[in-house]
Design a protein around this motif. Sequence first.
Motif, PDB file in Angstrom:
ATOM      1  N   VAL A 159      60.033  54.759  12.623  1.00  0.00           N
ATOM      2  CA  VAL A 159      60.355  54.731  11.199  1.00  0.00           C
ATOM      3  C   VAL A 159      61.863  54.771  11.060  1.00  0.00           C
ATOM      4  CG1 VAL A 159      60.120  55.913   8.993  1.00  0.00           C
ATOM      5  CG2 VAL A 159      58.192  55.848  10.572  1.00  0.00           C
ATOM      6  N   THR A 176      59.757  51.998   3.412  1.00  0.00           N
ATOM      7  CA  THR A 176      60.619  52.053   4.587  1.00  0.00           C
ATOM      8  C   THR A 176      59.940  51.366   5.766  1.00  0.00           C
ATOM      9  OG1 THR A 176      61.542  54.161   3.863  1.00  0.00           O
ATOM     10  CG2 THR A 176      61.866  53.562   6.179  1.00  0.00           C
ATOM     11  N   LYS A 178      58.513  50.313   9.265  1.00  0.00           N
ATOM     12  CA  LYS A 178      58.170  50.919  10.550  1.00  0.00           C
ATOM     13  C   LYS A 178      58.230  49.805  11.575  1.00  0.00           C
ATOM     14  CE  LYS A 178      54.736  53.795  12.918  1.00  0.00           C
ATOM     15  NZ  LYS A 178      53.415  54.471  12.811  1.00  0.00           N
ATOM     16  N   THR A 200      67.075  54.091  14.232  1.00  0.00           N
ATOM     17  CA  THR A 200      65.881  54.850  14.575  1.00  0.00           C
ATOM     18  C   THR A 200      66.243  56.329  14.655  1.00  0.00           C
ATOM     19  OG1 THR A 200      66.351  54.408  16.899  1.00  0.00           O
ATOM     20  CG2 THR A 200      64.761  52.967  15.812  1.00  0.00           C
TER      21      THR A 200
END
Length: 242
Positions: A159, A176, A178, A200
């Motif tokens: 994420v 958001t 992933k 990340t």
Amino acid sequence: MKSAQRAQSAKPVVGITARTVPVTLQGADMVVSLSLQSHVDFLAAAGCIPVVLPLGPGVEQLVGNLQGLLVPGGPDVDPALYGQERHPTTRAAGPGLDRAELALIGAALEAGLPLLAICRGMQLLNVRCAGTLHQHLPEVTGSDAHRPQGAGFEFGRHVLDVRAGSLVARIFGEDTPKTACHHHQAVDRIGTGLTATARTPDGVVEAVEAVGHPFALGVQWEAGQTEDDRLHRALADAARRS
């Protein structure tokens, strides 16, 4: 008037840089230039005419005939291009491919052509702007979470921490992203004129954008190998505006 109307209704042409790979077809071994079909399908569904660009000397001259450019994933970039010795795990394609794509990216940046650079493409964008790469990410992060080692091809899932107000934030909105990652190299020193807009949790740069460019976005994850086509649609929208 009619010619102006035709120009307004014409679909934007988006180039996709080809990958050259050996294949066996009908029992014969050969080398072909190809593209991931999802890149073609996503751009076509978004109202573009995708064109696969075989890479060779002078390919950058085609920029004037394009309204957008997609540079996809592929082999490692030659570390000599950013002043390093080759790591034992680095598998570069050869100088011809690197030179052709770097020239194409440079021409796109200079012309203000909408550009989406994916995985290797993002690394090339960074190198073109005088940035450097981590050649083997597990030595930096302490794990293989970005390219899991298993019996088959596996994605690392992360994420992202996305910078508010950035291009990538506008593309994904409140959802958001992933990521689906499969890379052992990544951006180290960020190139001149670029800014990191997503990372990340372990700090690896997953998106860069060119400052002052209307649409020049690099993403490290494997866009095109999942069903998420939002980056391709954003490139198509930018190509129409161009």
